[in-house]
Design an enzyme around this catalytic site. Structure first.
Site, PDB file in Angstrom:
ATOM      1  N   CYS A  84     -30.008  -0.534  52.434  1.00  0.00           N
ATOM      2  CA  CYS A  84     -31.085  -1.509  52.261  1.00  0.00           C
ATOM      3  C   CYS A  84     -32.367  -0.868  51.745  1.00  0.00           C
ATOM      4  CB  CYS A  84     -31.367  -2.235  53.571  1.00  0.00           C
ATOM      5  SG  CYS A  84     -31.775  -1.124  54.904  1.00  0.00           S
TER       6      CYS A  84
ATOM      7  N   GLU B 288     -34.377  -8.352  59.733  1.00  0.00           N
ATOM      8  CA  GLU B 288     -34.393  -7.104  58.966  1.00  0.00           C
ATOM      9  C   GLU B 288     -33.643  -7.384  57.674  1.00  0.00           C
ATOM     10  OE1 GLU B 288     -35.716  -4.058  59.732  1.00  0.00           O
ATOM     11  OE2 GLU B 288     -36.556  -4.707  61.643  1.00  0.00           O
TER      12      GLU B 288
HETATM   13  P1  NAD Z   1     -25.320 -10.935  55.030  1.00  0.00           P
HETATM   14  O1  NAD Z   1     -26.633 -11.596  55.174  1.00  0.00           O
HETATM   15  O2  NAD Z   1     -24.325 -11.495  54.090  1.00  0.00           O
HETATM   16  O3  NAD Z   1     -24.558 -10.861  56.449  1.00  0.00           O
HETATM   17  C1  NAD Z   1     -25.163 -10.356  57.619  1.00  0.00           C
HETATM   18  C2  NAD Z   1     -24.534 -11.012  58.835  1.00  0.00           C
HETATM   19  O4  NAD Z   1     -24.757 -12.410  58.775  1.00  0.00           O
HETATM   20  C3  NAD Z   1     -23.020 -10.815  58.968  1.00  0.00           C
HETATM   21  O5  NAD Z   1     -22.741 -10.507  60.312  1.00  0.00           O
HETATM   22  C4  NAD Z   1     -22.450 -12.154  58.552  1.00  0.00           C
HETATM   23  O6  NAD Z   1     -21.263 -12.461  59.236  1.00  0.00           O
HETATM   24  C5  NAD Z   1     -23.536 -13.134  58.953  1.00  0.00           C
HETATM   25  N1  NAD Z   1     -23.590 -14.291  58.074  1.00  0.00           N
HETATM   26  C6  NAD Z   1     -23.282 -14.342  56.753  1.00  0.00           C
HETATM   27  N2  NAD Z   1     -23.456 -15.581  56.279  1.00  0.00           N
HETATM   28  C7  NAD Z   1     -23.868 -16.359  57.316  1.00  0.00           C
HETATM   29  C8  NAD Z   1     -24.215 -17.723  57.451  1.00  0.00           C
HETATM   30  N3  NAD Z   1     -24.153 -18.566  56.436  1.00  0.00           N
HETATM   31  N4  NAD Z   1     -24.603 -18.151  58.678  1.00  0.00           N
HETATM   32  C9  NAD Z   1     -24.682 -17.323  59.725  1.00  0.00           C
HETATM   33  N5  NAD Z   1     -24.358 -15.998  59.644  1.00  0.00           N
HETATM   34  C10 NAD Z   1     -23.950 -15.524  58.464  1.00  0.00           C
HETATM   35  O7  NAD Z   1     -25.692  -9.428  54.714  1.00  0.00           O
HETATM   36  P2  NAD Z   1     -24.720  -8.243  54.357  1.00  0.00           P
HETATM   37  O8  NAD Z   1     -24.066  -8.558  53.034  1.00  0.00           O
HETATM   38  O9  NAD Z   1     -23.866  -7.893  55.510  1.00  0.00           O
HETATM   39  O10 NAD Z   1     -25.767  -7.044  54.165  1.00  0.00           O
HETATM   40  C11 NAD Z   1     -26.435  -6.838  52.973  1.00  0.00           C
HETATM   41  C12 NAD Z   1     -27.867  -7.263  53.029  1.00  0.00           C
HETATM   42  O11 NAD Z   1     -28.464  -6.816  54.211  1.00  0.00           O
HETATM   43  C13 NAD Z   1     -28.694  -6.669  51.911  1.00  0.00           C
HETATM   44  O12 NAD Z   1     -29.577  -7.629  51.421  1.00  0.00           O
HETATM   45  C14 NAD Z   1     -29.449  -5.553  52.591  1.00  0.00           C
HETATM   46  O13 NAD Z   1     -30.644  -5.185  51.962  1.00  0.00           O
HETATM   47  C15 NAD Z   1     -29.671  -6.125  53.939  1.00  0.00           C
HETATM   48  N6  NAD Z   1     -29.858  -5.063  54.915  1.00  0.00           N
HETATM   49  C16 NAD Z   1     -31.078  -4.915  55.487  1.00  0.00           C
HETATM   50  C17 NAD Z   1     -31.285  -3.878  56.378  1.00  0.00           C
HETATM   51  C18 NAD Z   1     -32.605  -3.657  57.046  1.00  0.00           C
HETATM   52  O14 NAD Z   1     -32.662  -2.841  57.958  1.00  0.00           O
HETATM   53  N7  NAD Z   1     -33.665  -4.350  56.676  1.00  0.00           N
HETATM   54  C19 NAD Z   1     -30.237  -3.014  56.683  1.00  0.00           C
HETATM   55  C20 NAD Z   1     -29.009  -3.218  56.081  1.00  0.00           C
HETATM   56  C21 NAD Z   1     -28.825  -4.254  55.196  1.00  0.00           C
END
Ligand code: NAD
Length: 460
Positions: A248, A214
């Protein structure tokens, strides 16, 4: 903080595998009981959830109820339909299979991993969990470390109400994620950014683990002239500035018919005042940016184009006023990256062809919004663009409809969930074909001599 030693990750998974093998989660009554427990736990800890979100995002209590605690509605929906969804479904067979019967049995996948983001840090970890429980899986949750207070409350609630051999929380950041990703799961459900989504999928590929991703992206919002202006500006203001734009599916940028642009900007200024007063920094109803790093990234965007509403910011509070920007270039970082904050660029068009061409020149968005009463225009935009979902004459509300699968397409994600779609995401559909013994036609058995003409005839 409930700490789960990262060195224990393998042991937690092993315990969950053993619990899954007992077959207990296959019992529908058990699943319904667990869903009821989860609902009760959320209600019981309502105040603590509100406080955690207040600490992480300065999230107003009403927004926490509407966008986080509201997952309890999803639990009710799932409980209501679960018996029916989990029944084997009869599949039709063609006449030449007349002695057979066919059925599709949904069965749980096993032990699943759910990784959440920080922007709706409670809802976006609990909502997939509802699907995982409903489908009969064990689950490990990894909430976002960036919304640390919410991560803590999720860990406390789960530890208090569930056996870790069934549902466990592993708190932590990238290191915790990577430790988990090194293990084999039966499904990985990830919500977060597109860049990290690729890392998740690469790690899952090593174990051939299926994924739901997502992700995010730039969701456009088209505004035509055939609208109720007052309703339009309110709905855009709400969808863009709720949670200070860290949503998002927030409208990322507006594509506005030139003829209505000035009225729309005036309307947005008016509705912003109505929502947050003359000085939104003093409004109890306006959230803050999650971290200094995210604040700095957003403040950089303010250099692009011309700020026509807002633009003020206060680093010590991580406050950025609701901001509207005109005269942006499509090459500006503001129009290249997902904004994910309270900044709304406006781009004008004279013909809808231009708006559609711009959308189609970019990665497929998670959401697309269209404000127009013109049925032909609605049909045209639906037909000529692709996006995870569409909402016409409103914003963000599509996420609240349990009967609509929610997810992206292309760069905005893989797979979907909510309601029945969540149940399907966390289930394997096992096809079962049953023959009987009352007849055994020999046309398919060797020796084949003399059978070809009949087979050719059957194939038509
Ligand atoms: P992110 O991708 O930075 O982090 C999400 C999760 O991934 C966190 O739990 C983090 O600890 C983990 N993570 C981060 N880097 C990692 C790595 N290198 N390896 C493994 N795990 C890792 O996202 P965010 O900043 O928390 O959220 C923002 C993004 O999420 C935006 O792009 C937003 O559009 C998207 N989002 C999508 C939805 C949806 O339903 N489609 C909902 C909310 C947010």
């Amino acid at each position: 903080m409930i700490t789960t030693e990262l060195s224990n990750v393998g042991e937690i998974i092993q315990n969950q595998r053993e619990f899954f093998q007992t077959g207990k989660t296959k019992d529908i009554t058990f699943r319904i009981e667990q869903l009821k427990t989860l609902k009760q736990a959320i209600i019981e800890h309502g105040q603590a959830i509100v406080e955690a979100l207040q600490a992480d995002l300065h999230k107003p209590e009403v927004e926490t109820y509407i966008t986080e605690i509201s997952v309890v509605k999803e639990i009710d929906y799932v409980i209501k339909h679960l018996q029916n969804w989990s029944k084997p479904k009869k599949a039709s067979v063609s006449w030449d299979f007349f002695s057979y019967s066919a059925r599709i049995y949904p069965e749980p996948l096993g032990v699943v991993l759910i990784i959440g983001p920080w922007n709706y840090p409670f809802q976006l970890i609990i909502s997939p969990l509802i699907g995982a429980i409903a489908a009969g899986n064990c689950a490990i949750l990894k909430p976002s470390e960036i919304a640390s207070h919410t991560s803590d409350i999720v860990a406390k609630i789960i530890a208090k109400h569930f056996d870790p051999a069934y549902i466990a929380v592993v708190e932590g950041g990238v290191e915790a994620s990577q430790k988990l990703l090194a293990e084999k799961f039966d499904h990985i459900f990830f919500t977060g950014g597109t860049a990290v989504g690729k890392i998740i999928m690469a790690a899952a590929a090593k174990h051939l683990t299926p994924v739901t991703l997502e992700l995010g992206g730039k969701s456009p919002c088209i505004v035509d002239t055939d609208i109720n202006l007052e309703h339009t500006v309110r709905r855009i203001t709400w969808g863009k500035f709720i949670n200070a734009g860290q949503t998002c599916i927030a409208p990322d940028y507006l594509l506005v018919n030139k003829k209505i642009k000035k009225d729309l900007i005036d309307g947005l200024a008016k509705s912003l005042k109505e929502f947050y007063g003359d000085n939104p920094i003093n409004s109890p109803d306006y959230a803050r940016i999650i971290s200094q790093k995210h604040f700095d990234r957003l403040v950089d965007f303010l250099k692009d184009g011309e700020v026509i509403i807002g633009g003020e910011n206060q680093p010590s509070e991580r406050y950025i006023a609701p901001t509207v920007i005109d005269n942006v270039s499509l090459e500006d970082p503001l129009m290249q990256e997902e904004i994910f904050g309270p900044i709304l660029p406006i781009i004008e068009y004279t013909d809808i062809v231009e708006a559609i061409a711009l959308i189609n020149s970019r990665p497929k968005p998670l959401a697309l919004y269209l404000f127009s009463q013109d049925k032909n225009l609605q049909k045209r935009v639906l037909q000529e663009t692709s996006s995870g979902g569409v909402c016409i004459n409103d914003t963000v509300m599509q996420v609240g409809v349990s009967s609509l699968p929610f997810g992206g397409v292309g760069d905005s994600g893989i797979g979907n969930y909510h309601g029945k779609a969540s149940f399907d995401t966390f289930s394997h559909k096992k096809s079962v074909l049953k023959n009987s013994f009352w007849l055994d036609l020999k046309w398919r058995y060797a020796p084949y001599e003399g059978k070809l003409p009949l087979i050719k005839k059957l194939l038509g």
